[in-house]
Scaffold this active site. Structure first.
Site, mmCIF file in Angstrom:
data_model
loop_
_atom_site.group_PDB
_atom_site.id
_atom_site.type_symbol
_atom_site.label_atom_id
_atom_site.label_comp_id
_atom_site.label_asym_id
_atom_site.label_seq_id
_atom_site.Cartn_x
_atom_site.Cartn_y
_atom_site.Cartn_z
ATOM 1 N N ASP A 1 -0.518 38.704 -10.122
ATOM 2 C CA ASP A 1 -1.575 37.823 -9.237
ATOM 3 C C ASP A 1 -2.843 37.883 -9.693
ATOM 4 O OD1 ASP A 1 -2.507 36.218 -7.225
ATOM 5 O OD2 ASP A 1 -2.794 38.215 -6.044
ATOM 6 N N LYS B 1 5.319 39.155 -1.107
ATOM 7 C CA LYS B 1 3.955 39.077 -1.217
ATOM 8 C C LYS B 1 3.081 40.203 -0.697
ATOM 9 C CE LYS B 1 2.291 34.718 -1.543
ATOM 10 N NZ LYS B 1 2.016 34.626 -3.007
ATOM 11 N N GLU C 1 5.014 40.382 -5.808
ATOM 12 C CA GLU C 1 3.845 40.086 -6.410
ATOM 13 C C GLU C 1 2.997 41.347 -6.539
ATOM 14 O OE1 GLU C 1 0.917 36.911 -4.482
ATOM 15 O OE2 GLU C 1 0.231 38.664 -3.462
ATOM 16 N N LYS D 1 2.740 24.941 -2.658
ATOM 17 C CA LYS D 1 1.333 24.072 -2.086
ATOM 18 C C LYS D 1 1.477 22.867 -2.303
ATOM 19 C CE LYS D 1 -1.384 28.438 -3.151
ATOM 20 N NZ LYS D 1 -2.505 28.966 -4.092
ATOM 21 N N ARG E 1 0.878 -1.179 0.065
ATOM 22 C CA ARG E 1 0.034 -0.165 0.181
ATOM 23 C C ARG E 1 0.880 1.401 0.069
ATOM 24 N NH1 ARG E 1 -3.808 0.366 -2.244
ATOM 25 N NH2 ARG E 1 -2.829 1.984 -3.297
#
Length: 283
Positions: A215, A164, A194, A132, A97
């Site tokens: 963005d 950011k 950004e 992410k 598995r």
């Protein structure tokens, strides 16, 4: 030489799944039984995760033999045998598995990446991932993106400057944030910022940014950004890019398209492990 990072990830995955032991296999399968099994693709895919799968079987039982039929980055059809495994039947069952989880997850990332890359093949643009990723799986998932023909954005917070919106808010302005970053960063590290609109783009360029992340801009606004930039900065499109919209983003003329979905939303591929009948017997 073994990759210690992969070894550690595999060790954690086995500890999570096996714990103190595989109760079902211990009760049902004679420890003297040996077997041969095949790992088979049950859909068309781009392969990734072979090393992690190999190490899984090896950690469970070093006597298991793992023969690769394909390698990461190979494009294969449904029905292709990806690997053959032989050794103690109980050990193969215990490792099954976790090994398949690595293959299914990582081949899924590679397969989705390849679809995005294929959609923009007519344009001079690079498809890259983001941060992410699944916690603990970043190195494997970013390798899977490369297997699918994509590229990697920064690996983590430590190897690239990406200013950011919240950094800008804390610094006071784009100009302030970029100025501070340029003053403190080594000359080998580019400073990316950004922006949310064309006015911010112009400010970032004037402040000396090396790259600008556009963005959630619409393709029409991206095209205007390309015209404004005139090649002075690297332009990255990011935010909500899908298979339906990636070609439009690429056609705008941006240099890079970053897509979080490559790692956070890739569907697992369908892969199975089956014993070869007639090859199960006393060791």
């Amino acid at each position: 030489m073994k990759n210690d990072h992969i070894e550690n990830i595999v060790r954690l995955a086995l500890a999570e799944d096996v714990g103190i032991g595989d109760i079902t296999t211990f009760l049902v399968v004679d420890s003297e039984i040996t077997a041969q099994a095949e790992i088979m693709a049950r859909q068309d895919m781009v392969v990734a995760g072979m090393e992690a799968a190999h190490r899984t079987f090896e950690q469970v039982d070093a006597s298991i033999k793992f023969d690769r039929m394909v390698n990461d980055g190979d494009v294969i059809d449904s029905g292709v045998i990806m690997a053959r495994v032989s050794g103690p039947a109980g050990s193969i069952l215990t490792a099954e598995r976790v090994a398949l989880n690595f293959l299914m997850r990582l081949s899924g990332v590679a397969t989705l990446t390849a679809r995005f890359v294929g959609m923009v093949s007519a344009h001079n643009v690079k498809i890259v991932d983001t941060r992410k990723t699944t916690p603990g799986m970043r190195a494997l998932e970013k390798a899977a993106v490369r297997a699918g023909g994509g590229g990697n954005h920064r690996f983590g917070l430590f190897d690239g400057v990406l200013i950011k919106d919240n950094h800008i808010a804390a610094a006071g302005s784009i100009t302030q944030a970029v100025t501070r970053a340029k003053a403190g960063a080594p000359h080998t590290i580019k400073v990316e910022v950004e922006v949310e609109d064309l006015q911010e783009l112009e400010e970032a360029i004037e402040a000396g940014a090396d790259a600008v992340l556009l963005d959630n801009m619409a393709p029409a606004e991206m095209r205007k950004a390309v015209t404004i930039a005139k090649g002075r900065v690297l332009l990255e499109a990011s935010g909500g890019v899908t298979l339906d919209t990636v070609e439009q983003a690429a056609a705008s003329g941006v240099d890079i398209i970053s897509i979080g979905a490559l790692t956070h939303s890739a569907p697992a591929t369908d892969i199975s492990l089956n014993f070869i009948l007639g090859d199960v017997g006393q060791g």
